[in-house]
Scaffold this motif. Structure first.
Motif, PDB file in Angstrom:
ATOM      1  N   ALA A 143      34.215  24.492  56.585  1.00 38.50           N
ATOM      2  CA  ALA A 143      34.764  25.896  56.375  1.00 38.50           C
ATOM      3  C   ALA A 143      35.537  26.120  54.865  1.00 38.50           C
ATOM      4  O   ALA A 143      36.476  26.659  54.866  1.00 38.50           O
ATOM      5  N   CYS A 144      34.570  25.783  53.956  1.00 38.40           N
ATOM      6  CA  CYS A 144      35.015  25.752  52.537  1.00 38.40           C
ATOM      7  C   CYS A 144      35.351  27.184  52.119  1.00 38.40           C
ATOM      8  O   CYS A 144      36.247  27.484  51.457  1.00 38.40           O
ATOM      9  N   VAL A 145      34.763  28.233  52.610  1.00 37.89           N
ATOM     10  CA  VAL A 145      34.942  29.485  52.225  1.00 37.89           C
ATOM     11  C   VAL A 145      36.522  29.793  52.358  1.00 37.89           C
ATOM     12  O   VAL A 145      37.096  30.631  51.886  1.00 37.89           O
ATOM     13  N   ASN A 146      37.014  29.206  53.464  1.00 38.02           N
ATOM     14  CA  ASN A 146      38.657  29.559  53.694  1.00 38.02           C
ATOM     15  C   ASN A 146      39.384  28.282  53.248  1.00 38.02           C
ATOM     16  O   ASN A 146      40.330  28.178  53.910  1.00 38.02           O
ATOM     17  N   GLU A 158      43.360  27.898  58.193  1.00 38.32           N
ATOM     18  CA  GLU A 158      42.611  28.015  56.986  1.00 38.32           C
ATOM     19  C   GLU A 158      43.447  28.787  55.854  1.00 38.32           C
ATOM     20  O   GLU A 158      44.605  29.238  56.133  1.00 38.32           O
ATOM     21  N   ASP A 159      43.132  28.781  54.821  1.00 39.67           N
ATOM     22  CA  ASP A 159      43.829  29.557  53.735  1.00 39.67           C
ATOM     23  C   ASP A 159      45.126  28.839  53.472  1.00 39.67           C
ATOM     24  O   ASP A 159      46.084  29.624  52.950  1.00 39.67           O
ATOM     25  N   ARG A 163      53.359  26.089  51.635  1.00 35.27           N
ATOM     26  CA  ARG A 163      54.564  26.290  52.520  1.00 35.27           C
ATOM     27  C   ARG A 163      54.061  27.015  53.945  1.00 35.27           C
ATOM     28  O   ARG A 163      54.517  26.805  54.832  1.00 35.27           O
ATOM     29  N   SER A 164      52.903  27.455  53.926  1.00 28.63           N
ATOM     30  CA  SER A 164      52.153  27.720  55.178  1.00 28.63           C
ATOM     31  C   SER A 164      51.959  26.645  56.124  1.00 28.63           C
ATOM     32  O   SER A 164      52.009  26.504  57.160  1.00 28.63           O
ATOM     33  N   THR A 165      51.556  25.506  55.399  1.00 25.25           N
ATOM     34  CA  THR A 165      51.543  24.446  56.211  1.00 25.25           C
ATOM     35  C   THR A 165      52.893  24.148  56.856  1.00 25.25           C
ATOM     36  O   THR A 165      52.932  23.542  58.012  1.00 25.25           O
ATOM     37  N   GLU A 166      54.041  24.209  55.931  1.00 23.98           N
ATOM     38  CA  GLU A 166      55.180  23.799  56.641  1.00 23.98           C
ATOM     39  C   GLU A 166      55.403  24.702  57.764  1.00 23.98           C
ATOM     40  O   GLU A 166      56.195  24.336  58.866  1.00 23.98           O
ATOM     41  N   ALA A 167      55.012  26.077  57.470  1.00 26.77           N
ATOM     42  CA  ALA A 167      55.466  26.866  58.728  1.00 26.77           C
ATOM     43  C   ALA A 167      54.576  26.566  59.895  1.00 26.77           C
ATOM     44  O   ALA A 167      55.188  26.736  61.094  1.00 26.77           O
ATOM     45  N   LEU A 168      53.523  26.231  59.734  1.00 30.24           N
ATOM     46  CA  LEU A 168      52.468  25.775  60.635  1.00 30.24           C
ATOM     47  C   LEU A 168      53.212  24.789  61.666  1.00 30.24           C
ATOM     48  O   LEU A 168      53.382  24.869  62.915  1.00 30.24           O
ATOM     49  N   ILE A 169      53.694  23.883  60.728  1.00 29.16           N
ATOM     50  CA  ILE A 169      54.309  22.634  61.543  1.00 29.16           C
ATOM     51  C   ILE A 169      55.729  23.054  62.361  1.00 29.16           C
ATOM     52  O   ILE A 169      55.782  22.703  63.375  1.00 29.16           O
ATOM     53  N   ASP A 170      56.238  24.017  61.599  1.00 30.56           N
ATOM     54  CA  ASP A 170      57.382  24.382  62.294  1.00 30.56           C
ATOM     55  C   ASP A 170      57.304  24.984  63.765  1.00 30.56           C
ATOM     56  O   ASP A 170      57.780  24.810  64.847  1.00 30.56           O
ATOM     57  N   ALA A 171      56.166  25.994  63.530  1.00 29.01           N
ATOM     58  CA  ALA A 171      55.770  26.776  64.727  1.00 29.01           C
ATOM     59  C   ALA A 171      55.434  25.807  65.651  1.00 29.01           C
ATOM     60  O   ALA A 171      55.725  25.912  67.015  1.00 29.01           O
ATOM     61  N   SER A 182      42.442  32.231  59.546  1.00 36.34           N
ATOM     62  CA  SER A 182      43.116  32.300  58.148  1.00 36.34           C
ATOM     63  C   SER A 182      44.639  32.638  58.529  1.00 36.34           C
ATOM     64  O   SER A 182      44.926  33.542  59.095  1.00 36.34           O
ATOM     65  N   VAL A 183      45.334  31.784  57.844  1.00 39.34           N
ATOM     66  CA  VAL A 183      46.937  31.967  57.825  1.00 39.34           C
ATOM     67  C   VAL A 183      47.270  33.331  57.193  1.00 39.34           C
ATOM     68  O   VAL A 183      48.464  33.944  57.170  1.00 39.34           O
ATOM     69  N   LYS A 184      46.309  33.703  56.254  1.00 40.00           N
ATOM     70  CA  LYS A 184      46.640  34.952  55.349  1.00 40.00           C
ATOM     71  C   LYS A 184      46.139  36.139  55.940  1.00 40.00           C
ATOM     72  O   LYS A 184      46.088  37.202  55.399  1.00 40.00           O
ATOM     73  N   GLN A 185      45.942  36.162  57.347  1.00 37.59           N
ATOM     74  CA  GLN A 185      45.256  37.252  58.031  1.00 37.59           C
ATOM     75  C   GLN A 185      44.139  37.742  57.419  1.00 37.59           C
ATOM     76  O   GLN A 185      43.796  38.988  57.992  1.00 37.59           O
ATOM     77  N   ARG A 186      43.229  36.922  56.726  1.00 30.62           N
ATOM     78  CA  ARG A 186      42.063  37.594  56.235  1.00 30.62           C
ATOM     79  C   ARG A 186      41.148  37.809  57.323  1.00 30.62           C
ATOM     80  O   ARG A 186      41.067  36.766  58.324  1.00 30.62           O
ATOM     81  N   GLN A 187      40.285  38.645  57.230  1.00 32.65           N
ATOM     82  CA  GLN A 187      39.221  38.806  58.490  1.00 32.65           C
ATOM     83  C   GLN A 187      38.064  37.681  58.247  1.00 32.65           C
ATOM     84  O   GLN A 187      37.519  37.786  57.067  1.00 32.65           O
ATOM     85  N   THR A 188      38.056  36.735  59.207  1.00 32.45           N
ATOM     86  CA  THR A 188      37.201  35.532  58.803  1.00 32.45           C
ATOM     87  C   THR A 188      36.965  35.185  57.531  1.00 32.45           C
ATOM     88  O   THR A 188      38.001  34.785  56.784  1.00 32.45           O
TER      89      THR A 188
END
Lengths: 208, 930
Positions: A143-146, A158-159, A163-171, A182-188
């Motif tokens: 999934a290299c594009v993301n 993805e993406d 910081r977003s990795t830490e947020a993922l772990i927290d969640a 995508s954690v950036k809310q990117r459409q696919t």
């Protein structure tokens, strides 16, 4: 070392049996192949067994699969050790497969790995003491594009950055299941910041 | 394969190898053609030995082919017409050298290597690589968990020859290649230590390994570094089972270091754990090498075992002259006082044909009686009786290698994976090729996994099950009418006898459902070629002859005999039980199964041997024991047999031996039988003598002396002759060749087979039609050696076993052998590797029964029958059905034959070792030990 390092003794359960539902699924897989070719079903059956058994494959399960398929047990051990998707020792409830192959690495996978280690206090190939998280470094997840990407059990996140990795772990620690993709809310894999072409496409039913 | 050249030449291919035009036979690879033409190409992962498929993985055999972009692996590449191959171009040589460079880089240094003379290092030398240029990557630790084999994976090149050895040649499926890429490695089961794995220690991998990463422990020190190597070798044949594997002893000075398999017709280099690792019994500290005479007044107590390490409590040393004089005088005295009938002899199926021939000649001509027998009575006597009656010959109609041409293979009442391990590999090979394997046995076994059908029928209900199959074949019109008409008689009688034995009626009796019985019967009858193998599960019953008759009927009414891939094959047990029977070591026959009651034959031998002979058949093994109790037999000569362990109701047999006035025992050790000897004569172990043996396939093979006789031990042939001289027989044989020549005079079966020929060819099959032609593997393609020339079909009754389970003895006891131990264990329990793998007496029980009775694995249990009681450890075994107790009979400390029932098959006179009523009790006291 990978999760296939068998040098550390693993507490193997004495027995394994498919649940009735999984046994039906297994039979369906076996039925896909002509008589005498049942061994072709080895991968789906091992996968079924792993899913039933907390995402790792004990020896007893491999033996059950071998016996069901009329295979020599050693042949199943060879298959199970060849494919990195099979975990041969217990893993955490959230099994992190972090891609560090070139595209992910260029897009910052070092920071993703560092965030995981810092947040969880474990290294690659290790499992947290509470049995909740396991870290594994893997080759390209496709999934290299993301990039960069972590696969958590069956889901791609993805993406990512630190910081977003830490947020993922927290969640995950809170027991939530963050939306996959995508954690950036990117459409696919549309461009970062939204589409740059075909912006006003509308489809039947008004859905984008 | 009849075409002498024309057809074959039409399919050969011409191509160029290093400029020279060469010819490739169909299927040949470039490497094989090069080899044939004397062109050497390095190779590591390829083994030219039979059974090994080329894999092309190591890239040590690369050659250049003109017009091709890349080099080709010559071991797998087949030539095309006109192809130009360069075996030693600069490019090919450079590439091969690089392979060695990479591999040597990862090897342990040569002076700390398990095998500095291995195939790998010899090729590295030739290619010119002494040291690798690359950094080494992996250093796995040695694995010394196995008593016979050392594992040093740091010397492994992952060529996977061991995987092919274990998986494709011996089909044991223990070794595998795990993981991938640079993590790839050889594993035993799930990366278990070799000694803890399911390895059966056939050692095929050790013989195949090109580096010494897998090697005989005897050759390396505790670090796994080469410690010693052989300086001479001798070709011979294995002394254990009837398969007759050819071996090469590897010897340093006068010490046997190890054994390799050799390309004999029945083993193609393969061996089992006994034949490869079971030889150091010859130098066991308990080996007796001095003649001994029982001390005066030393009582023979049937209930007090002696210590085999210390015979001097009951015996004193004697000179050969004194011992032989006393031995002969005692026998003569009985002969004079009680007549010839007062004496008997047990010869051995473990010795040579020549020894067996002289032994029976001594008893017949010297004692004057036909009371001579051997352990064939305890194994296949009923099979031979049935075969002689049915088809006029007691030997196999086809060798077990015929399995390779069979579509359906039936194995009934036999466990070849344990008892004929190398034969079993050929059966497994046949299944891989696509043959249907039908295994019929009350007990599960290793071949079950390979079987298309596994019929675990109720113990002792063979006749019911086989009758149902006969019923299906006849009632569904599947019999081969043409064959039946041309080659059999009494078909109608058998048809009538099985008319009512439908599968539906027999199913509840034999425990196999009707549909399975029908399926199996149809498959057997309809097969192009079907073959039947059987063992003691058929023969060791009071209805053993009837069982055999059923198998003969199955084979004959379907015409499954006399063609490639068909036949009747009782798997013979001892290495020379076929030969010993052939040369007349049985009470009713002279050599070649000529009746002792036939006046013409007797006249022939009276002339040849110059002695008056007994006109009546003699007594068999169990009958002799009974005759001792009945005060009819007073003296015996026993050579290389151990009735005090092998007879049924063995306490009864021991009491008989203890009762004898005079017992002469000739053996290697103070066996349980030798306890009761008046004179003990120390004989020769198999590697210490030369002689021929005949295996289960009717192959006469040459055993050659490899080791000197220890101490004062003597060749058995010499001992028999010396005893004969003292009994008034003027024998003067210079050696086994002389005996063979005399033996042949009364044995048409050995026509065209001379001692010199057997020595030259190592193996010759009988019957043989010309001195320069191979013998006939498959016999009876056109009728049988019976009076009518037809095979006789014999109807049988369904008879119960002699002793059914009841309230008091509710279980079924069955006995047998196990892979690591031979017969009564006299040899194998003194072989260090075999004893290390299976050191103590145990009984195999169904896990369900154990749970029900609260018996844990390894706990002591008590097994009792109406004959006696023994105590031994319990071992859970899924192969054993509920209600059954299985005990191997090799353990003196808990001798299974204390329990067995001495009831005999009326025709074969074989005891019912496979079935008696028994009782199992936990022994509470040992529970505290855990």
């Amino acid at each position: 070392m990978s999760a296939h390092d068998n040098s550390a003794p693993v507490a193997q359960p004495a027995r394994f049996a498919f649940t009735p539902a999984n046994l039906e699924k297994a039979k369906a897989h076996i039925a896909k192949y002509p008589p005498g070719r049942q061994a072709s079903a080895v991968l789906p059956l091992l996968d079924l067994a792993q899913r039933q058994h907390d995402n790792w494959l004990p020896r007893a399960a491999m033996d059950v699969v071998a016996d069901m398929l009329g295979m020599a047990r050693i042949r199943v051990y060879e298959v199970a050790t060849f494919y990195t998707m099979f975990n041969l020792k217990p893993v955490g409830k959230h099994f992190f497969q972090i891609c560090t192959t070139t595209p992910c690495w260029l897009r910052g996978s070092d920071a993703v790995v560092a965030a995981c280690k810092k947040k969880l206090g474990i290294g690659i190939g290790q499992t947290t003491a509470d049995g909740m998280f396991t870290l594994k470094e893997v080759e390209c997840l496709g999934a290299c594009v993301n990039a960069p990407i972590i696969q958590v059990n069956d889901d791609f996140y993805e993406d990512l950055d630190g910081r977003s990795t830490e947020a993922l772990i927290d969640a995950l620690k809170r027991g939530e299941k963050p939306p996959v993709g995508s954690v950036k809310q990117r459409q696919t894999s549309a461009p970062d910041g939204g589409p740059t072409t075909l912006k006003d496409l509308s489809f039947a039913g008004g859905k984008r | 394969m009849s075409d002498g050249g024309g057809g074959l030449a039409g399919r050969t291919i011409k191509f160029f190898l290093d400029e020279a035009e060469v010819e490739a036979l169909p299927g040949e690879t470039i490497w094989q053609v090069a080899q044939r033409n004397g062109v050497e190409i390095p190779h590591l992962c390829y083994s030219p030995e039979p059974g090994y498929r080329p894999d092309g993985n190591c890239r040590a055999c690369m050659v250049e082919i003109e017009g091709e972009r890349v080099l080709a692996a010559s071991c797998v590449r087949k030539p095309a017409a006109g192809m130009k191959v360069r075996s030693a171009s600069e490019r090919a040589k450079f590439s091969r050298k690089m392979v060695f460079d990479l591999l040597v880089s990862d090897q342990p240094s040569r002076n700390a290597h398990p095998d500095p003379d291995s195939k790998f290092w010899r090729w590295a030398d030739k290619v010119g690589v002494a040291a690798g240029r690359f950094p080494a990557t992996h250093h796995p630790k040695p694995d010394r968990s196995h008593p016979a084999m050392a594992v040093r994976l740091d010397a492994c090149i992952e060529c996977n020859l061991c995987v092919r050895a274990c998986r494709e040649v011996q089909v044991n499926d223990v070794i595998g290649m795990a993981a991938r890429n640079h993590d790839a490695k050889i594993i035993f089961d799930f990366d278990d230590p070799m000694g803890a794995s399911t390895c059966v220690a056939c050692g095929e991998c050790v013989q195949a390994c090109p580096t010494g990463a897998l090697i005989e422990s005897a050759l390396v020190d505790e670090r796994g570094v080469q410690a010693q190597k052989p300086n001479r070798e001798v070709d011979s044949v294995c002394p254990y089972c009837g398969v007759g594997c050819q071996i090469t002893y590897k010897i340093k000075d006068d010490k046997l270091l190890y054994v390799d398999g050799r390309t004999g017709p029945s083993n193609l280099n393969r061996l089992c754990v006994k034949g490869r690792f079971g030889f150091d019994y010859v130098s066991h500290p308990q080996r007796l090498t001095k003649p001994m005479i029982r001390k005066p007044g030393m009582k023979k107590d049937a209930h007090a075992p002696l210590d085999p390490s210390n015979p001097w409590s009951h015996f004193r040393e004697a000179t050969w002259d004194e011992a032989l004089d006393v031995a002969a005088a005692g026998l003569k005295k009985i002969r004079d006082a009680h007549g010839p009938k007062g004496l008997a002899g047990f010869g051995s199926a473990k010795g040579s044909n020549e020894e067996a021939y002289l032994f029976q000649k001594l008893v017949r001509a010297g004692f004057g009686t036909n009371n001579v027998d051997h352990c064939t009575r305890l194994c296949h006597a009923s099979s031979v009786a049935g075969l002689l009656e049915g088809i006029g010959s007691g030997a196999v109609t086809a060798p077990f290698m015929a399995a390779k041409d069979a579509d359906v293979i039936v194995i009934i009442g036999a466990n070849p994976a344990e008892n004929h391990p190398v034969a079993a590999t050929f059966f497994k090979n046949a299944v891989k090729r696509g043959a249907t394997l039908i295994v019929m046995d009350p007990r599960g076994q290793a071949l079950k996994r390979h079987a298309t059908h596994m019929l675990q029928f109720k113990p002792s209900r063979d006749v019911a099950m086989l009758s149902a199959m006969l019923n299906v074949i006849i009632s569904e019109g599947l019999a081969d009418k043409q064959y039946v008409q041309a080659h059999t008689e009494d078909f109608d009688k058998v048809a009538e006898s099985v008319k009512d034995r439908t599968p539906e009626k027999m199913a509840p009796v034999c425990g196999i459902d009707a549909e399975t019985l029908r399926t199996v019967a149809r498959k057997f009858a309809r097969a192009e070629a079907a073959i039947i193998f059987w063992g003691m599960g058929i023969s060791q019953h009071v209805h053993g002859t009837d069982n055999t008759r059923c198998l003969i009927a199955l084979s004959l009414i379907t015409g499954q005999v006399g063609r490639p891939g068909t036949g009747l094959h009782p798997l013979r047990g001892q290495n020379n039980v076929q030969g010993a029977s052939d040369v007349g070591l049985i009470p009713m026959f002279f050599p070649d199964y000529m009746s002792v009651e036939d006046p013409a034959r007797r006249a022939f031998y009276e002339k040849l041997w110059g002695a008056k002979l007994d006109p009546k058949r003699g007594l068999t093994v169990v009958e002799i024991v009974n005759a001792i109790h009945a005060d009819e037999i007073h003296g015996m000569y026993i050579m290389g047999e151990n009735p005090a362990m092998s007879d049924p109701d063995v306490q009864h047999a021991r009491e008989a031996l203890a009762k004898l006035d005079h017992l002469v025992v000739q053996d290697l050790f103070l066996t349980e039988t030798a306890y009761y000897a008046d004179v003990f004569l120390p004989g020769s172990a198999w590697p210490e003598k030369t002689g021929t043996v005949s295996n289960t396939n009717r192959q006469v093979q040459m055993g050659r002396q490899a080791l000197p006789l220890p101490g004062d031990a003597r060749h058995d042939l010499w001992i028999i002759q010396e005893l004969a001289r003292r009994l008034g027989l003027g024998w003067n044989y210079a050696g086994p060749a002389d005996v063979f020549a005399e033996m042949k005079q009364g044995m048409p079966s050995l026509d065209n087979i001379t001692w010199e020929r057997v020595d030259r060819e190592s193996s010759v099959t009988y019957p043989c039609s010309a001195p320069d032609k191979p013998g006939d593997d498959i016999v009876f393609s056109d009728g049988f050696p019976t009076k009518s020339g037809r095979g006789r079909l014999v109807p049988v009754e369904i008879r119960p076993p002699a002793e059914e389970p009841d309230e008091q003895y509710p279980m079924v006891l069955t006995t047998g052998r196990q892979l690591e131990h031979w017969h009564t264990g006299a040899m194998t329990r003194r072989a260090s590797v075999l004893d290390a793998i299976e050191p103590e007496a145990h009984t195999s029980l169904s896990p369900g029964d154990m749970a029900r009775m609260g018996i844990s694995s390894g706990a002591m249990v008590r097994v009792s029958t109406r004959r006696g009681t023994i105590e031994l450890r319990a071992r859970p075994d899924n192969a054993v059905p509920p209600g059954m107790i299985f005990i191997p009979f090799c353990y003196a400390e808990a001798a299974a034959n204390v329990l067995t029932n001495p009831q005999l098959d009326p025709m074969g006179k074989i005891p019912e070792f496979k079935f008696c009523a028994a009782r199992l009790d936990p022994i509470a006291a040992t529970a505290a030990a855990e």
